[in-house]
Scaffold this motif. Structure first.
Motif, PDB file in Angstrom:
ATOM      1  N   CYS A  89     -24.833   5.404  38.937  1.00 40.39           N
ATOM      2  CA  CYS A  89     -24.570   5.446  40.373  1.00 40.39           C
ATOM      3  C   CYS A  89     -23.580   6.548  40.710  1.00 40.39           C
ATOM      4  O   CYS A  89     -23.790   7.326  41.634  1.00 40.39           O
ATOM      5  N   PHE A  96     -30.000   3.814  43.893  1.00 36.69           N
ATOM      6  CA  PHE A  96     -29.720   3.665  45.322  1.00 36.69           C
ATOM      7  C   PHE A  96     -29.840   4.972  46.101  1.00 36.69           C
ATOM      8  O   PHE A  96     -29.414   5.047  47.247  1.00 36.69           O
ATOM      9  N   GLY A  99     -30.699   4.991  49.799  1.00 33.17           N
ATOM     10  CA  GLY A  99     -30.024   4.072  50.711  1.00 33.17           C
ATOM     11  C   GLY A  99     -29.448   4.779  51.927  1.00 33.17           C
ATOM     12  O   GLY A  99     -28.878   5.858  51.812  1.00 33.17           O
TER      13      GLY A  99
ATOM     14  N   ARG B 214     -25.009  -0.980  50.418  1.00 34.11           N
ATOM     15  CA  ARG B 214     -25.827   0.124  49.924  1.00 34.11           C
ATOM     16  C   ARG B 214     -27.202   0.157  50.580  1.00 34.11           C
ATOM     17  O   ARG B 214     -28.012   1.007  50.306  1.00 34.11           O
ATOM     18  N   ILE B 216     -29.669  -2.198  50.347  1.00 30.88           N
ATOM     19  CA  ILE B 216     -30.662  -2.563  49.341  1.00 30.88           C
ATOM     20  C   ILE B 216     -31.941  -3.106  49.956  1.00 30.88           C
ATOM     21  O   ILE B 216     -33.046  -2.806  49.500  1.00 30.88           O
ATOM     22  N   ILE B 219     -34.071  -0.221  50.863  1.00 30.90           N
ATOM     23  CA  ILE B 219     -34.602   0.487  49.694  1.00 30.90           C
ATOM     24  C   ILE B 219     -35.756  -0.320  49.112  1.00 30.90           C
ATOM     25  O   ILE B 219     -36.776   0.222  48.687  1.00 30.90           O
ATOM     26  N   LEU B 231     -34.182  -3.125  41.010  1.00 30.29           N
ATOM     27  CA  LEU B 231     -33.229  -2.871  42.089  1.00 30.29           C
ATOM     28  C   LEU B 231     -32.346  -4.091  42.305  1.00 30.29           C
ATOM     29  O   LEU B 231     -31.123  -3.986  42.350  1.00 30.29           O
TER      30      LEU B 231
END
Ligand code: SF4
Lengths: 143, 563
Positions: A89, A96, A99, B214, B216, B219, B231
């Motif tokens: 990350c 992500f 995002g 984030r 999620i 996503i 994920l």
């Protein structure tokens, strides 16, 4: 090698910054301190204030809300300060990437305030504690 | 009340509903118009009464939907109320937070991401989006372009205690405020708390999250069904077996897939090993906060063998990525079983030692009993789950109430304590570790032969929910499919989302020296904070170290008094 860098290499004190991580990298960092890995025997110590830190261990993608705080923490450290981007990350936003609330990765945000910052990368998801130790040792040995 | 009686109870509101579906005995879907949602919710929560799980906001092209998910734990029934909001220009619906404080955060979240207005909500401030997020941009709307995260070079506002806009500040600055967060080196997420204090006593608490947001759920809409587990296992590192499992169970329910027996057992083993290491981790941290660093070091040392076992089974110490739709990716090899059993024996012995040390220590009794009490009534009102609920006498546990994986075949107990204080939470977690060890042992003994994954062809259109008892409480996932290969909406509710707001009930009235341990007792995905400062008229008077010091001194004082 400047004396400042030389003095930093012996027993680096680190400050941990989570900028939107899943906790795994963070827990593995805490794991470094506990008996199995015990990095304090190398003089590596987790400190409670960025002002005491020689290095930042940054985890996470850097969310929009965290970005200015990360810059602020970096600003408060005494220089030179090595920034370690710990985990996939922190290195490149990992899973992500797409995002909407993610503005990282870490190097981009840090370079905005200090284009010459020293940044080291420890990839992995999460990197094993051994990998983190090895990353820190390698980075310090090339400084 | 059994399932039939519950169904009868629900017929009382039949004329307010536009549709009722019951695809399985313990799954009920109700639909209504937005105008009636307040009344129906009040009926479900107060009259039936059901446990509020979470709400989901959905942008379904022609209208907005708000889904209220409830659970009836006696029969393990999940009830979902769907409210349709026709007005796309100014979507609005009555807030249910006035009678259900547990819904306060989720309504704020839905407002942030979809722009649905909740009328009469007590506190409609921003929750999960950043302070500088542009007004009027709602990331989960289908027509939302990917918002520019932040134009390059745009100056960032320097965060200080005063950086919160006056509107956001709930406490006047003349009152002393303890600021907790957002950064702390111990671990885990950033969160920001403002505690108003009167002398030593905490009088109010205000929270700000967003640091770890984030996106999620968004996503997830861009990933294929089979990619999503990777994920969601990264939502939270310590729950990295529970989240994917809840998601996978939702998809399996949606598509009617039955994973093979062995897969169910493997899932049980992995999730229980996870619970063991998570609870041990908590014990260590709790010890650290009250000045028992030996407990911290010991606990974390004894946690290592569990991680090694997980690494041997799944290939990673954390983020196992082991469950998939239809089964598991990695099997527990039969020749590894004796080794796992042996390690479990070792862990059990060490845990017995720690448990005895904790339960027999008069200092800990004096230090933790009666501290940070969450009453049973508050536990219900805030809809908390997991050890936080069980320590307040609310004996709910998804593993027993709505059994999944192999839990129904195994013999184990739900641990609960009536007191609701920090000590009770510690007891619940410690004793649960032994139950988990028991479960893993039995699962290994009964492990059936066979494959660990079923073949999955297509995911049909539809929607389903899945929930799992994670170490911190119930993890809930809602998945909707339109028949394509990606979910069109995937809602995740982690247990901390409902457990954290209960600080409001457990911290207020307590001592400052007790705050660190009270906050930590919930085991939020947040623990002690290293940047903790008491600010009086913007002057820092206590920083984190002094607060930790206060907590430890109190322990030392008690110890001295007892000698
Ligand atoms: S790199 Fe992996 S383990 Fe580390 S914070 Fe990111 S998702 Fe979590």
């Amino acid at each position: 090698m400047s004396w400042k860098i030389w003095s930093l290499k012996k027993s680096p004190w680190v400050f941990h910054v989570n900028t939107g991580a899943c906790n795994n990298c963070d827990i593995e960092i805490v794991n470094l301190l506990t008996p199995k890995f015990d990095v304090e025997r190398f003089g590596i110590k987790l400190v409670g204030s960025p002002r005491h830190a020689d290095a930042l261990l940054v985890t996470g993608v850097v969310t929009r809300q965290a970005a200015p705080r990360l810059q602020e923490v970096y600003r408060q450290t005494s220089k030179p300060c090595v920034v370690f981007a710990i985990g996939a990350c922190a290195c490149d936003k990992g899973i992500f990437t797409t995002g909407y609330h993610v503005v990282g990765p870490v190097d981009k945000i840090i370079r905005e305030v200090d284009p010459n910052a020293i940044i080291a990368y420890v990839p992995g998801c999460p990197p094993k504690p051994e990998a983190m130790i090895s990353g820190i040792v390698q980075a310090l040995s090339v400084l | 009340m059994n399932q039939e009686e519950l169904n009868n109870r629900l017929t009382e509101i039949k004329d307010k509903l536009t549709a009722v579906e019951q695809p399985a005995d313990n799954r009920i879907w109700l639909t209504c118009e937005a105008e009636n949602s307040y009344e129906i919710n009040k009926f479900l929560f107060e009259e039936v009464p059901l446990r509020f799980v979470i709400a989901t906001g959905i942008d379904s092209d022609d209208c907005f939907e708000v889904l209220y998910h409830y659970a009836y734990d006696e029969t393990g029934c999940m009830i979902t109320l769907k409210a349709n909001i026709g007005d796309r220009e100014k979507p609005a619906i009555e807030s249910i937070a006035p009678f259900l404080p547990g819904a306060e955060w989720i309504e704020r979240e839905i407002h942030d991401i979809l722009g649905i207005d909740f009328k009469n909500h007590p506190d409609m401030r921003r929750l999960i989006l950043s302070d500088d997020w542009p007004e009027g941009v709602y990331p989960l709307r289908k027509d939302a372009e990917k918002p520019v995260s932040r134009p390059d070079g745009e100056p960032l506002t320097r965060p200080t205690v005063q950086s919160q806009s006056p509107a956001r500040r709930t406490v006047p600055l003349s009152k002393p405020v303890v600021v907790v967060g957002p950064f702390h080196p111990l671990q885990e997420e950033m969160e920001f708390f403002q505690l108003s204090v009167d002398g030593e006593i905490v009088t109010d608490i205000d929270m700000r999250i967003s640091y770890n947001h984030r996106g999620i759920e968004k996503i997830s809409e861009s990933l294929q069904f089979d990619q999503v587990p990777f994920l969601v296992s990264r939502i939270c590192g310590i729950c990295s077996a529970s989240h994917p499992l809840a998601y996978v169970q939702a998809v399996e329910e949606l598509a009617g897939i039955k994973p093979p027996e062995r897969a169910l057992y493997v899932r049980t083993i992995i999730t229980e090993l996870e619970r063991i290491h998570s609870h041990i981790l908590w014990v260590g941290l709790a010890g650290h906060f009250i000045g028992y660093d030996t407990v911290f070091m010991w606990a974390w040392k004894y946690r290592e063998p569990v991680l090694d076992l997980l690494e041997e089974i799944t290939g990673n110490r954390n983020n196992y990525g082991n469950v998939k739709v239809g089964g598991c990716r990695e099997d527990v090899p039969n020749d590894l079983i004796p080794k796992i059993l042996k390690e479990l024996d070792g862990i059990e012995k060490k845990m017995e030692m720690i448990t005895k040390a904790v339960l027999d220590d008069p200092v800990l009794h004096a230090r933790l009993k009666g501290v940070g009490v969450l009453s049973k009534a508050d536990a219900v009102k805030y809809a908390v789950t997991g050890p936080t609920a069980r320590a307040s006498g609310v004996a709910i546990d998804v593993r027993r109430d709505d059994p999944y994986a192999a839990y129904a075949d195994l013999d184990w107990n739900v641990i609960s304590q009536p007191e609701g204080d920090v000590f009770a939470k510690a007891v619940v977690r410690l004793l649960e570790t032994f139950e988990s060890i028991k479960i893993v042992r039995q699962a290994l003994e009964k492990l059936p032969d066979g494959p660990v994954a079923a073949e999955v062809k297509e995911i049909p259109p539809g929607e389903a929910v899945g929930h799992v008892e994670a170490p911190r409480g119930e993890t809930f996932h809602y998945v909707r499919s339109d028949g394509g290969n990606r979910p069109v909406r995937h809602k995740v509710r982690a247990p901390s989302f409902v457990n954290v707001p209960s600080f409001k009930a457990s911290c207020i009235g307590g001592h400052i020296a007790d705050v660190t341990i009270t906050l930590a007792a919930v085991d939020p995905c947040y623990s002690c904070t290293e940047r903790l400062a008491v600010v009086d008229n913007n002057k820092v008077i206590h920083d984190y170290d002094t607060l930790l010091q206060l907590s430890r001194e109190k322990t030392a004082r008690i110890r001295k008094e007892m000698l």
